[in-house]
Write an enzyme that holds these catalytic residues in place. Structure first.
Site, short mmCIF file in Angstrom:
data_model
loop_
_atom_site.label_atom_id
_atom_site.label_comp_id
_atom_site.label_asym_id
_atom_site.label_seq_id
_atom_site.Cartn_x
_atom_site.Cartn_y
_atom_site.Cartn_z
N GLU A 142 -74.47 -79.18 49.73
CA GLU A 142 -73.70 -80.16 48.95
C GLU A 142 -72.30 -80.36 49.53
O GLU A 142 -71.79 -81.48 49.60
CB GLU A 142 -73.62 -79.70 47.49
N ALA A 173 -73.48 -71.64 46.50
CA ALA A 173 -72.53 -71.09 45.54
C ALA A 173 -72.80 -69.59 45.44
O ALA A 173 -73.90 -69.12 45.75
CB ALA A 173 -72.71 -71.76 44.19
N GLY A 196 -75.03 -75.13 47.32
CA GLY A 196 -73.67 -75.66 47.39
C GLY A 196 -73.20 -75.87 48.82
O GLY A 196 -72.34 -76.72 49.07
N GLU A 221 -81.80 -74.20 44.62
CA GLU A 221 -81.35 -73.70 43.32
C GLU A 221 -82.49 -73.46 42.34
O GLU A 221 -82.43 -72.58 41.50
CB GLU A 221 -80.36 -74.71 42.69
#
Ligand code: CO8
Length: 257
Positions: free
Chosen positions: A111, A65, A108, A131
């Site tokens: 993911e 992200a 992300g 993260e």
């Protein structure tokens, strides 16, 4: 529709989506999220698309992200906007999806790859959920999908230390189905996608739904669900064609009905 951060190409019944935010290693900001999900939903509605391939660049599938975009946000910003909930819609796409991962698939990015149905890795791929090093945890399903894919021991270590794993470790752990040399990744991904797209689309959708059900229910309920879909396959013209083609010793001509 046209998109800026994702390139969309059609190759017969295969659609190729390439993340294109090179200045940030394909970091997944809100625009990327909106465009990838919109493109996938657009393709999902198209009966002529039998498989969707999602890939990035040689260096990065996606480096997570967008940290710079998230950094100034408060709890209220995240909560009220339900930050990243749009990604969940990717999980509702019924057309089979394939992630072709080269380079970094972190946070992300990992993911997102795990949301796809088939995960092929280049020998340069690196996976991880770092993260925790930023003072947060995975937020688009990493703690759940990674754990289901590789088991508690490795998922816990990766989420608690932020350590990344290479393609060999990822394959051994069951995160990816296969490793291919980096320069063959795209051609191999497209070949696999073409194979999937050549099957009956409604039956491929049933197969996808049945496998995914394994993550949501008990064994007995999962088997019952599978059995119902198996019976339902006999309502398709493609079942008749597939079995007739076998008996006639010829390739099937599926009509995706
Ligand atoms: N966000 C924003 N920008 C990024 C990101 C990112 N995740 N990753 C890389 N970039 C940018 C860099 O800032 C840099 O930009 P600039 O040139 O303007 O400084 C450019 O991309 C190139 O990156 P590097 O110079 O760092 O390239 P290196 O080859 O030196 O390093 C790495 C590559 C190792 C991948 C490194 O970039 C890195 O560690 N990136 C961050 C990886 C990471 O921590 N990812 C997890 C992010 S958090 C997350 O994904 C949470 C998801 C769930 C949130 C849910 C909320 C509800």
């Amino acid at each position: 529709m046209t998109y800026e951060t994702v390139l969309l190409e059609r190759k017969g019944r295969v659609a190729l989506l390439t993340l294109h935010r090179p200045e940030a290693l394909n970091a997944l900001d809100l625009r990327v999220m909106t465009e990838v999900v919109a493109a996938a939903e657009e393709l999902d509605r198209d009966p002529e698309v039998g498989c969707i391939v999602l890939t990035g660049s040689a260096k990065a599938f996606a480096a997570g992200a967008d940290i710079k975009e998230m950094r100034p946000r408060s709890y209220m910003d995240m909560y009220l906007s339900d930050w990243f909930t749009t990604w969940d819609r990717l999980g509702q796409v019924r057309t089979p999806t394939l992630a072709a991962v080269s380079g970094y698939a972190l946070g992300g990015g990992c993911e997102l790859a795990m949301m796809c149905d088939i995960l092929l890795a280049a020998d340069t791929a690196r996976f991880g959920q770092p993260e925790i090093k930023l003072g947060v945890i995975p937020g688009i399903g990493g703690s759940q999908r990674l754990t289901r894919a590789v088991g508690k021991a490795k998922a816990m270590e990766l989420c608690l230390t932020g350590r990344t794993m290479d393609a060999v470790e990822a394959e051994r752990a069951g995160l990816v189905s296969r490793i291919v040399p980096a320069d063959e990744l795209l051609s191999e991904a497209l070949a696999v996608a073409e194979t999937v797209a050549g099957m009956s689309k409604p039956v491929a959708m049933m197969a996808k739904e049945a496998v995914n059900r394994a993550f949501e229910t008990t064994l007995a309920e999962g088997v019952r669900f599978e059995r119902r879909l198996f019976h339902a396959a006999f309502a398709t013209a493609d079942q008749e064609e597939g079995m007739s083609a076998f008996v006639d010793k010829r390739p099937p001509r599926f009509t995706h009905r």
